[in-house]
Design a protein around this motif. Structure first.
Motif, PDB file in Angstrom:
ATOM      1  N   CYS A 165       0.807 -40.976 -43.242  1.00  0.00           N
ATOM      2  CA  CYS A 165       0.651 -39.977 -44.303  1.00  0.00           C
ATOM      3  C   CYS A 165      -0.624 -40.276 -45.093  1.00  0.00           C
ATOM      4  CB  CYS A 165       1.878 -40.023 -45.216  1.00  0.00           C
ATOM      5  SG  CYS A 165       1.680 -39.099 -46.755  1.00  0.00           S
ATOM      6  N   PRO A 166      -1.564 -39.335 -45.169  1.00  0.00           N
ATOM      7  CA  PRO A 166      -2.800 -39.592 -45.902  1.00  0.00           C
ATOM      8  C   PRO A 166      -2.582 -39.747 -47.405  1.00  0.00           C
ATOM      9  CG  PRO A 166      -2.724 -37.302 -45.189  1.00  0.00           C
ATOM     10  CD  PRO A 166      -1.555 -38.002 -44.551  1.00  0.00           C
ATOM     11  N   TYR A 167      -1.586 -39.074 -47.953  1.00  0.00           N
ATOM     12  CA  TYR A 167      -1.292 -39.194 -49.382  1.00  0.00           C
ATOM     13  C   TYR A 167      -0.700 -40.575 -49.683  1.00  0.00           C
ATOM     14  CZ  TYR A 167      -1.888 -34.197 -48.884  1.00  0.00           C
ATOM     15  OH  TYR A 167      -2.391 -32.957 -48.574  1.00  0.00           O
ATOM     16  N   TYR A 227      11.271 -34.984 -51.954  1.00  0.00           N
ATOM     17  CA  TYR A 227      11.038 -34.254 -50.716  1.00  0.00           C
ATOM     18  C   TYR A 227       9.737 -34.721 -50.079  1.00  0.00           C
ATOM     19  CZ  TYR A 227      10.610 -30.405 -47.413  1.00  0.00           C
ATOM     20  OH  TYR A 227      10.486 -29.680 -46.270  1.00  0.00           O
ATOM     21  N   TYR A 228       8.696 -34.856 -50.916  1.00  0.00           N
ATOM     22  CA  TYR A 228       7.383 -35.270 -50.429  1.00  0.00           C
ATOM     23  C   TYR A 228       7.160 -36.763 -50.676  1.00  0.00           C
ATOM     24  CZ  TYR A 228       6.254 -30.299 -50.203  1.00  0.00           C
ATOM     25  OH  TYR A 228       6.245 -28.969 -49.908  1.00  0.00           O
ATOM     26  N   VAL A 229       6.295 -37.327 -49.859  1.00  0.00           N
ATOM     27  CA  VAL A 229       5.875 -38.718 -50.040  1.00  0.00           C
ATOM     28  C   VAL A 229       4.374 -38.730 -50.291  1.00  0.00           C
ATOM     29  CG1 VAL A 229       7.720 -39.768 -48.714  1.00  0.00           C
ATOM     30  CG2 VAL A 229       5.668 -39.029 -47.511  1.00  0.00           C
ATOM     31  N   PRO A 230       3.886 -39.714 -51.012  1.00  0.00           N
ATOM     32  CA  PRO A 230       4.635 -40.783 -51.640  1.00  0.00           C
ATOM     33  C   PRO A 230       5.387 -40.286 -52.873  1.00  0.00           C
ATOM     34  CG  PRO A 230       2.357 -40.942 -52.320  1.00  0.00           C
ATOM     35  CD  PRO A 230       2.433 -39.830 -51.304  1.00  0.00           C
ATOM     36  N   LYS A 288      12.731 -41.087 -60.700  1.00  0.00           N
ATOM     37  CA  LYS A 288      11.463 -40.593 -60.152  1.00  0.00           C
ATOM     38  C   LYS A 288      10.472 -40.314 -61.265  1.00  0.00           C
ATOM     39  CE  LYS A 288      11.179 -36.476 -58.400  1.00  0.00           C
ATOM     40  NZ  LYS A 288      11.329 -35.321 -57.506  1.00  0.00           N
ATOM     41  N   CYS A 289       9.262 -40.829 -61.091  1.00  0.00           N
ATOM     42  CA  CYS A 289       8.203 -40.553 -62.065  1.00  0.00           C
ATOM     43  C   CYS A 289       7.006 -39.871 -61.411  1.00  0.00           C
ATOM     44  CB  CYS A 289       7.790 -41.820 -62.802  1.00  0.00           C
ATOM     45  SG  CYS A 289       7.022 -43.056 -61.769  1.00  0.00           S
ATOM     46  N   PHE A 290       6.972 -39.812 -60.075  1.00  0.00           N
ATOM     47  CA  PHE A 290       5.885 -39.108 -59.384  1.00  0.00           C
ATOM     48  C   PHE A 290       6.330 -38.741 -57.979  1.00  0.00           C
ATOM     49  CE2 PHE A 290       2.207 -39.346 -56.423  1.00  0.00           C
ATOM     50  CZ  PHE A 290       1.535 -38.222 -56.851  1.00  0.00           C
ATOM     51  N   GLU A 291       5.972 -37.521 -57.593  1.00  0.00           N
ATOM     52  CA  GLU A 291       6.160 -37.063 -56.221  1.00  0.00           C
ATOM     53  C   GLU A 291       4.909 -36.288 -55.837  1.00  0.00           C
ATOM     54  OE1 GLU A 291       9.226 -34.402 -53.487  1.00  0.00           O
ATOM     55  OE2 GLU A 291       9.730 -34.818 -55.561  1.00  0.00           O
ATOM     56  N   ALA A 292       4.203 -36.787 -54.845  1.00  0.00           N
ATOM     57  CA  ALA A 292       2.967 -36.135 -54.409  1.00  0.00           C
ATOM     58  C   ALA A 292       3.262 -34.720 -53.916  1.00  0.00           C
ATOM     59  CB  ALA A 292       2.310 -36.942 -53.301  1.00  0.00           C
ATOM     60  N   ILE A 335      -3.759 -38.646 -57.256  1.00  0.00           N
ATOM     61  CA  ILE A 335      -2.752 -39.630 -56.881  1.00  0.00           C
ATOM     62  C   ILE A 335      -2.991 -40.946 -57.615  1.00  0.00           C
ATOM     63  CG2 ILE A 335      -1.879 -41.016 -54.943  1.00  0.00           C
ATOM     64  CD1 ILE A 335      -2.274 -38.456 -53.206  1.00  0.00           C
ATOM     65  N   LYS A 336      -4.253 -41.356 -57.715  1.00  0.00           N
ATOM     66  CA  LYS A 336      -4.560 -42.598 -58.431  1.00  0.00           C
ATOM     67  C   LYS A 336      -4.170 -42.483 -59.898  1.00  0.00           C
ATOM     68  CE  LYS A 336      -8.159 -46.069 -59.142  1.00  0.00           C
ATOM     69  NZ  LYS A 336      -9.540 -46.467 -58.816  1.00  0.00           N
ATOM     70  N   GLN A 337      -4.424 -41.344 -60.515  1.00  0.00           N
ATOM     71  CA  GLN A 337      -4.027 -41.133 -61.909  1.00  0.00           C
ATOM     72  C   GLN A 337      -2.506 -41.227 -62.058  1.00  0.00           C
ATOM     73  OE1 GLN A 337      -5.691 -37.303 -62.762  1.00  0.00           O
ATOM     74  NE2 GLN A 337      -7.660 -38.142 -63.440  1.00  0.00           N
TER      75      GLN A 337
END
Length: 93
Positions: A12-14, A55-58, A66-70, A79-81
């Motif tokens: 996965c590129p993300y 549903y999505y990774v990462p 959950k605090c982030f879902e790409a 993504i870095k932010q």
């Protein structure tokens, strides 16, 4: 300091961007260095505990929340932010 868990998928590129962000942020800011990020492979038995929450990774969780879902199309910078925000939250909570 809270436990961080990141659900990733091989190829996965993300996910690759999130892994790079973890390394870069830890190198750039000493305060992040002690943070441990547990990586779980999407579909693994360990990741199944989070299965209904993403549903999505990462996807990044702090103490199971959950605090982030790409999202598709997000840039490496976004993504870095998001990883930095997760780090900040893990340190202050």
């Amino acid at each position: 300091m809270k436990k961080l868990t990141m659900i990733v998928m091989q190829g996965c590129p993300y996910c690759a961007a999130a892994k790079r962000a973890v390394k870069e942020l830890k190198a750039e800011q000493a305060v992040y260095a002690p943070l441990a990020v547990e990586e779980l492979e999407d579909g693994s038995a360990a990741a199944q505990a989070y299965g209904k929450d993403y549903y999505y990774v990462p996807s990044i969780f702090i103490e199971g929340e959950k605090c982030f879902e790409a999202q598709p199309g997000q840039s490496d910078a976004v993504i870095k932010q998001a990883v930095a925000r997760a780090f900040d939250r893990a340190l202050r909570d």
